[in-house]
Scaffold this motif. Sequence first.
Motif, PDB file in Angstrom:
ATOM      1  N   VAL A 338       0.845  -1.196   0.000  1.00 29.52           N
ATOM      2  CA  VAL A 338       0.000   0.000   0.000  1.00 29.52           C
ATOM      3  C   VAL A 338       0.879   1.245   0.000  1.00 29.52           C
ATOM      4  N   ASP A 339       0.525   2.211  -0.817  1.00 27.20           N
ATOM      5  CA  ASP A 339       1.312   3.445  -0.935  1.00 27.20           C
ATOM      6  C   ASP A 339       0.873   4.519   0.056  1.00 27.20           C
ATOM      7  N   PHE A 340      -0.447   4.688   0.220  1.00 26.43           N
ATOM      8  CA  PHE A 340      -0.976   5.784   1.031  1.00 26.43           C
ATOM      9  C   PHE A 340      -2.093   5.296   1.940  1.00 26.43           C
ATOM     10  N   VAL A 341      -2.142   5.851   3.143  1.00 26.76           N
ATOM     11  CA  VAL A 341      -3.339   5.833   3.976  1.00 26.76           C
ATOM     12  C   VAL A 341      -3.785   7.280   4.092  1.00 26.76           C
ATOM     13  N   PHE A 342      -4.958   7.582   3.530  1.00 22.93           N
ATOM     14  CA  PHE A 342      -5.516   8.928   3.619  1.00 22.93           C
ATOM     15  C   PHE A 342      -6.524   8.946   4.764  1.00 22.93           C
ATOM     16  N   LYS A 343      -6.382   9.887   5.674  1.00 25.86           N
ATOM     17  CA  LYS A 343      -7.260   9.968   6.835  1.00 25.86           C
ATOM     18  C   LYS A 343      -7.648  11.410   7.132  1.00 25.86           C
ATOM     19  N   GLY A 344      -8.766  11.573   7.790  1.00 24.38           N
ATOM     20  CA  GLY A 344      -9.256  12.890   8.169  1.00 24.38           C
ATOM     21  C   GLY A 344      -9.271  13.043   9.670  1.00 24.38           C
ATOM     22  N   HIS A 345     -10.401  13.549  10.204  1.00 21.77           N
ATOM     23  CA  HIS A 345     -10.698  13.568  11.634  1.00 21.77           C
ATOM     24  C   HIS A 345     -10.017  14.688  12.412  1.00 21.77           C
ATOM     25  N   ASP A 346      -8.741  14.970  12.121  1.00 21.33           N
ATOM     26  CA  ASP A 346      -8.008  15.934  12.936  1.00 21.33           C
ATOM     27  C   ASP A 346      -7.945  17.326  12.330  1.00 21.33           C
ATOM     28  N   HIS A 347      -8.508  17.523  11.165  1.00 27.47           N
ATOM     29  CA  HIS A 347      -8.717  18.849  10.563  1.00 27.47           C
ATOM     30  C   HIS A 347      -7.415  19.615  10.321  1.00 27.47           C
ATOM     31  N   ILE A 348      -6.371  18.912   9.908  1.00 30.23           N
ATOM     32  CA  ILE A 348      -5.088  19.564   9.674  1.00 30.23           C
ATOM     33  C   ILE A 348      -4.275  18.748   8.670  1.00 30.23           C
ATOM     34  N   TYR A 349      -3.469  19.420   7.878  1.00 26.53           N
ATOM     35  CA  TYR A 349      -2.617  18.740   6.904  1.00 26.53           C
ATOM     36  C   TYR A 349      -1.338  18.290   7.597  1.00 26.53           C
ATOM     37  N   VAL A 350      -1.134  16.956   7.632  1.00 32.04           N
ATOM     38  CA  VAL A 350       0.113  16.389   8.157  1.00 32.04           C
ATOM     39  C   VAL A 350       0.536  15.245   7.244  1.00 32.04           C
ATOM     40  N   LYS A 351       1.734  15.354   6.688  1.00 32.73           N
ATOM     41  CA  LYS A 351       2.286  14.285   5.848  1.00 32.73           C
ATOM     42  C   LYS A 351       3.335  13.535   6.658  1.00 32.73           C
ATOM     43  N   SER A 400       4.211   6.885 -11.031  1.00 32.92           N
ATOM     44  CA  SER A 400       4.336   7.918 -10.004  1.00 32.92           C
ATOM     45  C   SER A 400       2.982   8.385  -9.498  1.00 32.92           C
ATOM     46  N   ILE A 401       3.017   8.995  -8.306  1.00 33.97           N
ATOM     47  CA  ILE A 401       1.841   9.599  -7.679  1.00 33.97           C
ATOM     48  C   ILE A 401       2.242  10.997  -7.230  1.00 33.97           C
ATOM     49  N   LYS A 402       1.571  12.013  -7.739  1.00 36.90           N
ATOM     50  CA  LYS A 402       1.836  13.381  -7.324  1.00 36.90           C
ATOM     51  C   LYS A 402       0.697  13.860  -6.448  1.00 36.90           C
ATOM     52  N   VAL A 403       1.043  14.507  -5.323  1.00 37.55           N
ATOM     53  CA  VAL A 403       0.058  15.031  -4.383  1.00 37.55           C
ATOM     54  C   VAL A 403       0.216  16.536  -4.293  1.00 37.55           C
ATOM     55  N   ASP A 404      -0.866  17.268  -4.525  1.00 39.50           N
ATOM     56  CA  ASP A 404      -0.885  18.722  -4.354  1.00 39.50           C
ATOM     57  C   ASP A 404      -1.907  19.081  -3.284  1.00 39.50           C
ATOM     58  N   PHE A 405      -1.499  19.876  -2.310  1.00 41.33           N
ATOM     59  CA  PHE A 405      -2.418  20.442  -1.328  1.00 41.33           C
ATOM     60  C   PHE A 405      -2.872  21.786  -1.881  1.00 41.33           C
ATOM     61  N   VAL A 406      -4.130  21.825  -2.341  1.00 39.09           N
ATOM     62  CA  VAL A 406      -4.674  23.021  -2.977  1.00 39.09           C
ATOM     63  C   VAL A 406      -5.536  23.778  -1.967  1.00 39.09           C
ATOM     64  N   ASP A 414       1.453  22.718  -0.687  1.00 34.66           N
ATOM     65  CA  ASP A 414       2.468  21.681  -0.633  1.00 34.66           C
ATOM     66  C   ASP A 414       2.320  20.797  -1.864  1.00 34.66           C
ATOM     67  N   SER A 415       3.429  20.213  -2.297  1.00 42.24           N
ATOM     68  CA  SER A 415       3.414  19.336  -3.452  1.00 42.24           C
ATOM     69  C   SER A 415       4.549  18.332  -3.318  1.00 42.24           C
ATOM     70  N   TYR A 416       4.276  17.062  -3.556  1.00 43.17           N
ATOM     71  CA  TYR A 416       5.326  16.043  -3.516  1.00 43.17           C
ATOM     72  C   TYR A 416       4.969  14.881  -4.424  1.00 43.17           C
ATOM     73  N   VAL A 417       5.966  14.057  -4.757  1.00 49.62           N
ATOM     74  CA  VAL A 417       5.778  12.932  -5.667  1.00 49.62           C
ATOM     75  C   VAL A 417       6.292  11.665  -5.002  1.00 49.62           C
ATOM     76  N   LYS A 418       5.524  10.594  -5.102  1.00 46.45           N
ATOM     77  CA  LYS A 418       5.953   9.267  -4.647  1.00 46.45           C
ATOM     78  C   LYS A 418       6.050   8.380  -5.876  1.00 46.45           C
ATOM     79  N   SER A 419       7.190   7.759  -6.066  1.00 46.84           N
ATOM     80  CA  SER A 419       7.392   6.872  -7.208  1.00 46.84           C
ATOM     81  C   SER A 419       6.925   5.474  -6.880  1.00 46.84           C
ATOM     82  N   ALA A 420       6.484   4.748  -7.909  1.00 46.09           N
ATOM     83  CA  ALA A 420       5.998   3.386  -7.714  1.00 46.09           C
ATOM     84  C   ALA A 420       7.150   2.458  -7.362  1.00 46.09           C
TER      85      ALA A 420
END
Length: 420
Positions: A338-351, A400-406, A414-420
């Motif tokens: 698994v590449d990512f676990v996306f979660k909410g609940h805490d109302h803040i951006y944390v990578k 690849s997977i690119k993530v942008d915080f818009v 914020d912007s970052y890339v994770k390669s497969a």
Amino acid sequence: MRLILALTLIIGFSTFEISQGASATPVSAKVSSVSATSISVTITSSVTSRVYVEYGYSKTKYTGKSAISSVQKGMNALINIEGLKEESKIYLRARYATGTKTTFSALPQLSVTTAKAGEEYVFAIQADPHMDQASSADIYKATLGQIVKAKPEFLMDLGDIFMTDKLTDKSDASIRSRFQMMKDYYAILGNIPYFFTLGNHDGELGYSNFNTKKYRKEYFPAQTPDLAYYSFTSPNALHVVLDIFTYTTTNPKDDGWQWTLGKTQYDWLKATLESSKAPHKFVYVHHLLYGNAQSRGGSENAKYNEWGGLNRDGTEGFAANRPGWDLPVHQLLVKNGVDFVFKGHDHIYVKQELDGIIYQTLPQPSHPGEKTSSAAEYGYVAGKTIGGSGFLKLTTTSSSIKVDFVKHDGTILDSYVKSA
């Protein structure tokens, strides 16, 4: 072309056409997803059956077939067909045998076209719209406007959408007003498909007698499968949505072991991950299976309880508390790439990152503030923390997977890339 969607226990989508004749049989089949080299078929049966799928590149000749799968009465089976040619028309047919029969009957033929490999695929994620006293309608509308501008193939919402369990007035009229309000907000998306991950304030807690699923089914039928956990595929990716509330039937205490997927959902998760050959794998959950009912925090707490296996004092607890289960959830995700676990609940951006998995906590799309002090309060120590409200834009290719915080005003925070 906007995607065609099918929502069952498995939700799938692609830019393909499905042809299937009418049938009064107890078994039905639909193509639930298509990528460049694979097809997923969801088979539903009203009786206990054995099923398989035969397929090929000619309408009159099937050159391959899947393994035989068992389907229990009223349940679904997901059959994945891998190793196909990209941009090719595939003909397939499901066959079934009910009960103790040994002869397999055939359903009508289906046809789909596989996608082109290597193309960019864009989707969006938001979490915790809330729309309560701490939310701004203008900011949320602006965030939704930025989502539309990004032109995603779909939006995933990580929960705390309806907030019905926090209503002082829990009358039918009051509950309906919440669902109608959120339906009006989602209408801003136009024809962009969207999906839900249950949140703790969405009125479907397994340890509460108050339950508003029937309203969700009425107002959002396309987003309300019979089970609130499901998976779907997009080109190059598997998406897995977890329901941590329905099967948690005891109010969580500080020791944290009350939180659970339940054995049926856990076994489904394990089988779904193990059967996928997708280069990217995404898991969506409102919060981790940890601690008390507040269950705050990120990767620092991924080592505890059903999610990570340890008791709160750091001793091993998984075998004693989940006898017969294979691995804690985090270890299961690691084992299956698994590449990512996306979660909410805490109302803040944390990578954050743990054992090769990015644990990405999302901000609210509707809050007017930009403070980050809650990160330390909730136990976040490692990782990158950014204030502000908005959504995540994901761009995937085969490698690849690119993530942008818009941000809600369109700024990229914020912007970052994770390669497969």
